[in-house]
Scaffold this motif. Structure first.
Motif, PDB file in Angstrom:
ATOM      1  N   UNK A   1       4.403  -2.304  -8.995  1.00  0.00           N
ATOM      2  CA  UNK A   1       4.144  -3.448  -8.128  1.00  0.00           C
ATOM      3  C   UNK A   1       4.854  -3.096  -6.830  1.00  0.00           C
ATOM      4  N   UNK A   2       4.127  -2.505  -5.888  1.00  0.00           N
ATOM      5  CA  UNK A   2       4.756  -1.897  -4.723  1.00  0.00           C
ATOM      6  C   UNK A   2       5.267  -2.931  -3.720  1.00  0.00           C
ATOM      7  N   UNK A   3       6.450  -2.687  -3.160  1.00  0.00           N
ATOM      8  CA  UNK A   3       6.908  -3.538  -2.053  1.00  0.00           C
ATOM      9  C   UNK A   3       5.865  -3.515  -0.940  1.00  0.00           C
ATOM     10  N   UNK A   4       5.544  -4.676  -0.396  1.00  0.00           N
ATOM     11  CA  UNK A   4       4.446  -4.773   0.562  1.00  0.00           C
ATOM     12  C   UNK A   4       4.622  -3.874   1.784  1.00  0.00           C
ATOM     13  N   UNK A   5       5.879  -3.675   2.209  1.00  0.00           N
ATOM     14  CA  UNK A   5       6.082  -2.960   3.467  1.00  0.00           C
ATOM     15  C   UNK A   5       6.000  -1.439   3.340  1.00  0.00           C
ATOM     16  N   UNK A   6       5.911  -0.914   2.125  1.00  0.00           N
ATOM     17  CA  UNK A   6       5.821   0.552   1.970  1.00  0.00           C
ATOM     18  C   UNK A   6       4.647   0.972   1.084  1.00  0.00           C
ATOM     19  N   UNK A   7       3.816   0.026   0.685  1.00  0.00           N
ATOM     20  CA  UNK A   7       2.733   0.352  -0.243  1.00  0.00           C
ATOM     21  C   UNK A   7       1.781   1.413   0.280  1.00  0.00           C
ATOM     22  N   UNK A   8       1.267   1.230   1.494  1.00  0.00           N
ATOM     23  CA  UNK A   8       0.302   2.187   2.042  1.00  0.00           C
ATOM     24  C   UNK A   8       0.932   3.552   2.299  1.00  0.00           C
ATOM     25  N   UNK A   9       2.125   3.644   2.928  1.00  0.00           N
ATOM     26  CA  UNK A   9       2.729   4.967   3.099  1.00  0.00           C
ATOM     27  C   UNK A   9       2.973   5.698   1.788  1.00  0.00           C
ATOM     28  N   UNK A  10       3.369   4.966   0.746  1.00  0.00           N
ATOM     29  CA  UNK A  10       3.583   5.613  -0.548  1.00  0.00           C
ATOM     30  C   UNK A  10       2.274   6.138  -1.115  1.00  0.00           C
ATOM     31  N   UNK A  11       1.212   5.351  -1.016  1.00  0.00           N
ATOM     32  CA  UNK A  11      -0.078   5.808  -1.537  1.00  0.00           C
ATOM     33  C   UNK A  11      -0.534   7.067  -0.817  1.00  0.00           C
ATOM     34  N   UNK A  12      -0.439   7.093   0.501  1.00  0.00           N
ATOM     35  CA  UNK A  12      -0.846   8.281   1.255  1.00  0.00           C
ATOM     36  C   UNK A  12       0.006   9.484   0.848  1.00  0.00           C
ATOM     37  N   UNK A  13       1.285   9.255   0.638  1.00  0.00           N
ATOM     38  CA  UNK A  13       2.178  10.328   0.182  1.00  0.00           C
ATOM     39  C   UNK A  13       1.696  10.895  -1.156  1.00  0.00           C
ATOM     40  N   UNK A  14       1.365  10.014  -2.082  1.00  0.00           N
ATOM     41  CA  UNK A  14       0.934  10.474  -3.403  1.00  0.00           C
ATOM     42  C   UNK A  14      -0.452  11.111  -3.371  1.00  0.00           C
ATOM     43  N   UNK A  15      -1.316  10.608  -2.513  1.00  0.00           N
ATOM     44  CA  UNK A  15      -2.668  11.160  -2.430  1.00  0.00           C
ATOM     45  C   UNK A  15      -2.676  12.555  -1.818  1.00  0.00           C
TER      46      UNK A  15
END
Length: 273
Positions: A119-133
């Motif tokens: 359940x990702x913190x809202x302020x880092x969700x997109x950067x984390x996804x791009x990092x993992x992708x």
């Protein structure tokens, strides 16, 4: 304090509240967290990496599947709560106090083939996804809760209002599916928006290497000026000539171009180079 105590009571006992600055919204309903754990496909003995466990509602649900959990928590206030949770599931919970954006998942012991469930913190969700992708870590699957608007952007198809760079990258690298919606009232404190869970599994033919680099460059340029035709948005990369070489209409708007179209442009950019 026993594990049977409600999560809300455990938080109160430790005097803990969500930190708005870190984008924290706690998911305390074990019926919901257990459903997310089931949707993730986590199995006994598997390693699951969780980011932002907070008080451990989802962590507990994942441990109940008999998976091993490696939890990355930036907020030190929650470490004692997570230690208590680990004591209830001996040997199956590892907690790292760190910023997940800086963690190298490939260095986590046994991470090859691990699942990511958060359940990702809202302020880092997109950067984390791009990092993992786009990074070197290749998880078995990702089951992630985002703001509903972000989740829609991840699974959007060409022509949809939410279709953009994130959807193209996710489609190039994974199979995507929105698997659960959660209203704001499911969280403590309730956010101003609803949330949704997206399940992603790596594509066997995932784009990689220089082709992925070119795709990122092309989509960044195109969607950086999404209201303009491709010939204008891609002007710095070759504009109309690049589109023609790829067999893509230079007058098309970025939001109408599918994954194959963007891959064709990326391939044309590589050929040009």
């Amino acid at each position: 304090m026993t594990l049977s105590t409600r999560l809300s009571d455990r938080l109160a006992a430790h005097g803990l509240q969500a930190n708005k600055g870190l984008g924290q919204h706690f998911l305390l309903d074990l019926n919901v967290t257990r459903k997310i754990a089931r949707l993730s496909g986590a199995q006994a003995g598997e390693l699951v990496i969780e980011v932002g466990p907070g008080p451990g509602g989802l962590t507990q649900a994942l441990l109940e599947t008999e998976a091993r959990v490696y939890a990355i928590e930036r907020d030190a206030r929650f470490l004692p709560l997570l230690v208590e949770l680990g004591d209830a599931f001996p040997g199956r919970l590892t907690v790292l106090h760190a910023d997940a954006l800086k963690v190298q998942e490939t260095e986590i012991e046994g991470s090859d083939g691990a699942r990511i469930v958060s359940n990702l913190p809202y302020n880092v969700g997109t950067p984390l996804l791009v990092k993992w992708l786009t990074g070197p870590f290749r998880p078995r699957s990702l089951t992630l809760m985002f703001q509903k608007e972000v989740a829609s952007r991840i699974v959007a198809e060409p022509g949809a209002p939410d279709y953009g760079r994130l959807a193209v990258l996710a489609a190039a690298l994974t199979h995507r599916k929105l698997v659960l919606e959660a209203p704001a009232r499911a969280f403590t404190p309730p956010p101003r928006v609803d949330s949704a869970v997206v399940h992603l599994t790596p594509r066997p033919d995932a784009v990689a290497g220089s082709r992925l680099d070119a795709l990122q460059k092309v989509t960044a340029a195109a969607f950086g000026q999404r209201r303009k035709m491709l010939r204008a948005g891609l002007k710095a990369l070759g504009g109309e000539a690049l589109c023609q070489a790829a067999g893509v209409d230079p007058a098309a708007r970025p939001e109408t171009v599918d994954l194959d179209g963007f891959l064709a442009i990326a391939d044309a950019l590589l050929t040009k180079a």
